[in-house]
Motif scaffolding. Structure first.
Motif, short mmCIF file in Angstrom:
data_model
loop_
_atom_site.label_atom_id
_atom_site.label_comp_id
_atom_site.label_asym_id
_atom_site.label_seq_id
_atom_site.Cartn_x
_atom_site.Cartn_y
_atom_site.Cartn_z
N VAL A 125 -40.90 -53.38 -15.34
CA VAL A 125 -40.93 -51.95 -15.03
C VAL A 125 -41.82 -51.24 -16.04
O VAL A 125 -41.74 -51.50 -17.25
CB VAL A 125 -39.52 -51.32 -15.08
CG1 VAL A 125 -39.60 -49.81 -14.87
CG2 VAL A 125 -38.61 -51.95 -14.03
N LEU A 168 -33.51 -53.84 -13.36
CA LEU A 168 -34.36 -54.90 -13.90
C LEU A 168 -33.63 -56.24 -13.89
O LEU A 168 -32.45 -56.33 -14.24
CB LEU A 168 -34.75 -54.54 -15.34
CG LEU A 168 -35.83 -55.36 -16.03
CD1 LEU A 168 -37.17 -55.25 -15.31
CD2 LEU A 168 -35.97 -54.91 -17.50
N TRP A 191 -42.49 -52.45 -10.98
CA TRP A 191 -42.30 -51.05 -10.58
C TRP A 191 -43.13 -50.19 -11.51
O TRP A 191 -42.96 -50.24 -12.74
CB TRP A 191 -40.84 -50.63 -10.73
CG TRP A 191 -39.90 -51.12 -9.69
CD1 TRP A 191 -40.14 -51.94 -8.65
CD2 TRP A 191 -38.49 -50.79 -9.64
NE1 TRP A 191 -39.00 -52.16 -7.93
CE2 TRP A 191 -37.98 -51.46 -8.50
CE3 TRP A 191 -37.64 -50.02 -10.43
CZ2 TRP A 191 -36.63 -51.37 -8.14
CZ3 TRP A 191 -36.30 -49.92 -10.08
CH2 TRP A 191 -35.80 -50.59 -8.95
N CYS A 209 -33.70 -47.74 -14.00
CA CYS A 209 -34.71 -48.79 -14.11
C CYS A 209 -34.18 -49.98 -14.90
O CYS A 209 -34.38 -51.14 -14.52
CB CYS A 209 -35.98 -48.24 -14.76
SG CYS A 209 -36.95 -47.15 -13.70
N LEU A 234 -39.17 -54.10 -19.71
CA LEU A 234 -39.40 -52.68 -19.44
C LEU A 234 -40.31 -52.11 -20.51
O LEU A 234 -40.10 -52.34 -21.71
CB LEU A 234 -38.07 -51.92 -19.40
CG LEU A 234 -38.14 -50.45 -18.96
CD1 LEU A 234 -36.87 -50.06 -18.19
CD2 LEU A 234 -38.35 -49.51 -20.13
#
Length: 413
Positions: free
Chosen positions: A333, A352, A266, A348, A358
């Motif tokens: 992400v 995940l 993402w 987010c 991330l």
């Protein structure tokens, strides 16, 4: 369960040489079938029942269109009968075999491959197969080949339209590869085999067989600079309005995102889409979703993706976190814009996958404070990145600093 009900579907690869090119095992699978599925061209290549190539009483069925949605019902219809499915060349190379593995399961099929068009093309050209890049445009955008154009690279483009070679030549010319050598190979291995050659910049051949292989040896024009697949493309490679993760920061960010085969990214607050685009260029089996609230920027992301050879990038126009609600959970992400928007970082992190990563970048004091707080609570690494570039200072040269970027990286336990 009867013997036929447990029998796997025989997936037989067939080339332009038809029955004569099949292996003994493949011939046996065809001759013993009660139902033979294939395109009209493939069925015609095998001849008629009277020729002895197809079993007496075998039912010939042309593939429906569209194919994939109809497959479950089609195979349910022929349950309990011996089924042979014809495919072009090697069924497991951009072919029907891969599709049937997904639809029926790998244990339900038995594959009898034929030499692929790639193997046959390399044999004609005397190109080592392992040294070529293969790009299929059969049911896929031609823009995919843009990612692979580079001085000296040899590419095999699989086409499905009569003007496929002309379209390939047009893309090469646009990219600054006018002198690239093109060889079009049609009906490989069959009696109507034809090979034509020329150069991209002056390709004027008439359209030919729609199913062809276009072999390209890339030759760059003077001044054309090839685009590396290593992250950190020049900023002016992208169309942008200033909302762009700059080159040096982008290279570091992609290194921390660490794309691995099959992962989904993402890219939240995608701006120009540079992170998602370089993610896809770095590993072709990866997928990505770029989320951007501004429709003008979202459209720009699509153009950048096509121009840089990754037209499969999915662009979602909408504001995070609401725009994230229906997306497939990500492996990775990146938050490049809107990190301080209420709920973005939390949603987010929640979406995940376990073991996922991330990476969030921030340039404001507020963003830095938020990332520091998440670092304290979840660990990972917190880094401040500073880039300085040389610039004129009167008659001298000095350093101009870009805004520092605070980067938080963490893996979800």
């Amino acid at each position: 369960m009867t013997e036929n009900e447990s029998a796997p579907v025989a997936v037989v690869g067939i080339g332009a040489d038809g029955w004569d090119g099949l292996s003994p095992a493949a011939r046996q699978a065809v001759a013993g079938a009660e139902v033979v599925l294939g395109s009209r061209r493939q069925l015609e290549l095998l001849g008629s029942v009277g020729d002895g190539h197809l079993g007496q009483g075998a039912e010939h069925v042309e593939w429906p269109s569209p194919l994939v949605p109809a497959l479950p019902a089609l195979f349910e219809r022929f349950a309990g009968r011996l089924v042979c499915a014809l495919a072009s060349g090697d069924p497991m190379f951009f072919g029907l075999g891969s599709t049937l593995c997904r639809v029926l399961g790998p244990d339900r099929i038995e594959v009898h491959p034929h030499p692929s068009s790639v193997s046959l093309a390399c044999a004609r050209l005397r190109w080592p197969v392992q040294e070529v890049t293969v790009v299929s445009t059969v049911g896929r955008p031609l823009d995919r080949m843009r990612a692979w154009a580079a001085p000296g690279r040899r590419i095999l483009v699989l086409t499905s339209t009569a003007d496929g070679p002309g379209q390939v030549a047009g893309v090469l010319t646009e990219l600054g590869y006018h002198d690239s050598e093109l060889t079009v190979l049609e009906q490989l291995g069959g009696p109507a085999e034809r090979i034509r050659s020329g150069h991209a910049g002056d390709w004027h051949e008439t359209p030919g067989d729609p199913l062809a292989v276009v072999a390209v040896r890339c030759v760059a024009d003077p001044g054309t600079v090839g685009l590396t697949l290593v992250p950190g493309l020049p900023d002016d490679t992208f169309e942008h309005d200033g909302q762009l993760t700059k080159r040096e920061i982008r290279a570091v960010t992609l290194a921390r995102l660490a794309p691995l085969p099959g992962q989904l990214l993402w890219d939240v607050g995608a701006g120009s889409g540079s992170i998602a685009i370089e993610w896809l260029r770095a590993e072709q089996s990866c997928t990505a979703v770029a989320v951007e609230r501004d429709p003008v920027r979202a459209a720009r992301i699509g153009r950048n993706a096509a121009a840089l050879g990754v037209p499969a990038l999915r662009v979602v126009t909408g504001a995070a976190p609401a725009a994230l609600a229906d997306l497939e959970p990500p492996s990775t992400v990146f938050i490049g814009g809107g990190v301080t928007v209420d709920g973005v970082l939390a949603d987010c992190w929640s979406a995940l996958r376990t073991g996922g990563r991330l990476v969030a970048n921030g340039v404001t004091v507020q963003a830095e404070g938020l990332l520091a707080d998440w670092y304290e609570r979840h660990g990972g690494t917190l880094t401040r990145l500073q880039v300085q570039r040389a610039a004129p200072v009167g008659g001298f040269t000095g350093w101009r600093s870009a805004m520092p970027v605070t980067q938080w990286v963490a893996e979800k336990p």
